[in-house]
Design a protein around this motif. Structure first.
Motif, PDB file in Angstrom:
ATOM      1  N   ILE A  28       0.784  -1.283   0.051  1.00  0.00           N
ATOM      2  CA  ILE A  28      -0.175  -0.085  -0.022  1.00  0.00           C
ATOM      3  C   ILE A  28       0.841   1.249   0.104  1.00  0.00           C
ATOM      4  CG2 ILE A  28      -1.638   1.236   1.271  1.00  0.00           C
ATOM      5  CD1 ILE A  28      -2.789  -1.393   2.421  1.00  0.00           C
ATOM      6  N   LYS A  33      -2.409   5.245   1.874  1.00  0.00           N
ATOM      7  CA  LYS A  33      -2.741   5.417   3.260  1.00  0.00           C
ATOM      8  C   LYS A  33      -3.213   6.795   4.175  1.00  0.00           C
ATOM      9  CE  LYS A  33       0.728   2.009   4.969  1.00  0.00           C
ATOM     10  NZ  LYS A  33       1.956   2.031   5.719  1.00  0.00           N
ATOM     11  N   LEU A  36      -6.879   7.164   3.913  1.00  0.00           N
ATOM     12  CA  LEU A  36      -7.658   6.254   5.082  1.00  0.00           C
ATOM     13  C   LEU A  36      -8.094   7.036   6.322  1.00  0.00           C
ATOM     14  CD1 LEU A  36      -5.940   2.895   4.678  1.00  0.00           C
ATOM     15  CD2 LEU A  36      -8.322   3.652   3.657  1.00  0.00           C
ATOM     16  N   GLU A  40     -11.127   3.084   9.142  1.00  0.00           N
ATOM     17  CA  GLU A  40     -10.765   2.491   7.916  1.00  0.00           C
ATOM     18  C   GLU A  40      -9.427   1.580   7.906  1.00  0.00           C
ATOM     19  OE1 GLU A  40     -13.184   4.918   4.388  1.00  0.00           O
ATOM     20  OE2 GLU A  40     -10.852   5.522   5.036  1.00  0.00           O
ATOM     21  N   VAL A  41      -8.483   2.278   8.782  1.00  0.00           N
ATOM     22  CA  VAL A  41      -7.390   1.493   9.108  1.00  0.00           C
ATOM     23  C   VAL A  41      -7.623   0.282   9.918  1.00  0.00           C
ATOM     24  CG1 VAL A  41      -5.318   1.554  10.213  1.00  0.00           C
ATOM     25  CG2 VAL A  41      -5.995   3.781   8.960  1.00  0.00           C
ATOM     26  N   GLU A  43     -10.429  -1.337  10.034  1.00  0.00           N
ATOM     27  CA  GLU A  43     -11.302  -2.306   9.098  1.00  0.00           C
ATOM     28  C   GLU A  43     -10.206  -3.159   8.105  1.00  0.00           C
ATOM     29  OE1 GLU A  43     -13.986   0.204   6.878  1.00  0.00           O
ATOM     30  OE2 GLU A  43     -15.162   0.596   8.361  1.00  0.00           O
ATOM     31  N   ASN A  44      -9.074  -2.235   7.796  1.00  0.00           N
ATOM     32  CA  ASN A  44      -8.152  -3.149   6.916  1.00  0.00           C
ATOM     33  C   ASN A  44      -7.469  -4.194   7.691  1.00  0.00           C
ATOM     34  OD1 ASN A  44      -8.574  -2.003   4.389  1.00  0.00           O
ATOM     35  ND2 ASN A  44      -7.166  -0.306   4.702  1.00  0.00           N
ATOM     36  N   TYR A  45      -6.917  -3.857   8.760  1.00  0.00           N
ATOM     37  CA  TYR A  45      -6.208  -4.673   9.991  1.00  0.00           C
ATOM     38  C   TYR A  45      -7.019  -6.156   9.886  1.00  0.00           C
ATOM     39  CZ  TYR A  45      -4.698  -6.400  14.399  1.00  0.00           C
ATOM     40  OH  TYR A  45      -4.237  -7.159  15.449  1.00  0.00           O
ATOM     41  N   LYS A  47      -9.451  -7.004   7.920  1.00  0.00           N
ATOM     42  CA  LYS A  47      -9.342  -7.559   6.454  1.00  0.00           C
ATOM     43  C   LYS A  47      -8.015  -8.516   6.315  1.00  0.00           C
ATOM     44  CE  LYS A  47      -8.922  -6.258   1.771  1.00  0.00           C
ATOM     45  NZ  LYS A  47      -8.050  -5.389   1.112  1.00  0.00           N
ATOM     46  N   TYR A  48      -7.108  -8.007   6.384  1.00  0.00           N
ATOM     47  CA  TYR A  48      -5.767  -8.594   6.411  1.00  0.00           C
ATOM     48  C   TYR A  48      -5.345  -9.729   7.418  1.00  0.00           C
ATOM     49  CZ  TYR A  48      -4.704  -4.556   3.381  1.00  0.00           C
ATOM     50  OH  TYR A  48      -4.663  -3.430   2.339  1.00  0.00           O
ATOM     51  N   GLY A  56       0.083  -7.269   4.968  1.00  0.00           N
ATOM     52  CA  GLY A  56      -1.076  -6.427   5.269  1.00  0.00           C
ATOM     53  C   GLY A  56      -1.314  -5.945   6.587  1.00  0.00           C
ATOM     54  N   THR A  60      -0.879  -1.433   8.526  1.00  0.00           N
ATOM     55  CA  THR A  60      -2.057  -0.789   9.227  1.00  0.00           C
ATOM     56  C   THR A  60      -1.454  -0.572  10.685  1.00  0.00           C
ATOM     57  OG1 THR A  60      -2.826  -2.830  10.303  1.00  0.00           O
ATOM     58  CG2 THR A  60      -3.717  -1.989   8.246  1.00  0.00           C
TER      59      THR A  60
END
Length: 160
Positions: A28, A33, A36, A40-41, A43-45, A47-48, A56, A60
């Protein structure tokens, strides 16, 4: 002989196309970054984490958390799903972070700190072999940035 040649061709193809058979690499850019929001950070955490992507997850987190011996316990994880993120309106957690936590040593200003109460569901292969327990978990996530021109990153998280 024909199988060997096919196998060699497939291996070479993977080498030249940058494909791998291992972990899904996440790259990313800093500009991505910067776009975000703190939630959203988080959320990405998750997700990864669900993808079992170390790179991933590390994208974050603040750099101090990138240690070779950090174990994300992917081998015991069946699934992890984000349920809810709520920004903390009570200033107690932020004050504690600033006075007694990493905020007292990392130089972050209070306006660049956000605290969230995060609820998520975890399924583990074995409950006694993980920092998580199967079922619903709730943790505080502290998301920080150095200044207005830097990305939000998770600096700390732990039980409520």
């Amino acid at each position: 002989m024909k199988r060997k040649l096919i196998l060699i061709a497939v291996v070479i193809m993977f080498m030249f196309t940058g494909c791998s058979l291992g972990e899904k690499k996440v790259n990313i850019s800093n500009s991505e970054k910067l776009k975000l929001k703190p939630n959203e950070v988080i959320e990405n955490y998750f997700k990864y984490y669900g993808e079992k992507s170390r790179t991933g997850i590390l994208s974050t987190l603040t750099p101090w958390q990138n240690k070779p011996n950090t174990n994300f316990e992917f081998d015991n994880l069946k699934s992890i799903n984000l349920i809810n993120i709520v920004e903390d309106s009570n200033l107690k957690q932020k004050e504690a972070y600033m006075k007694y936590g990493r905020g007292s040593v990392n130089g972050v200003k209070e306006e660049n700190v956000r605290i969230y109460k995060v609820t998520f569901d975890v399924k583990c292969k074995k409950d006694d072999a993980s920092a998580f327990t199967t079922g619903r978990n709730v943790e505080w996530f502290t998301v920080v940035r150095k200044n207005k021109n830097s990305p939000w990153l998770i600096d700390n998280h732990g039980e409520v």
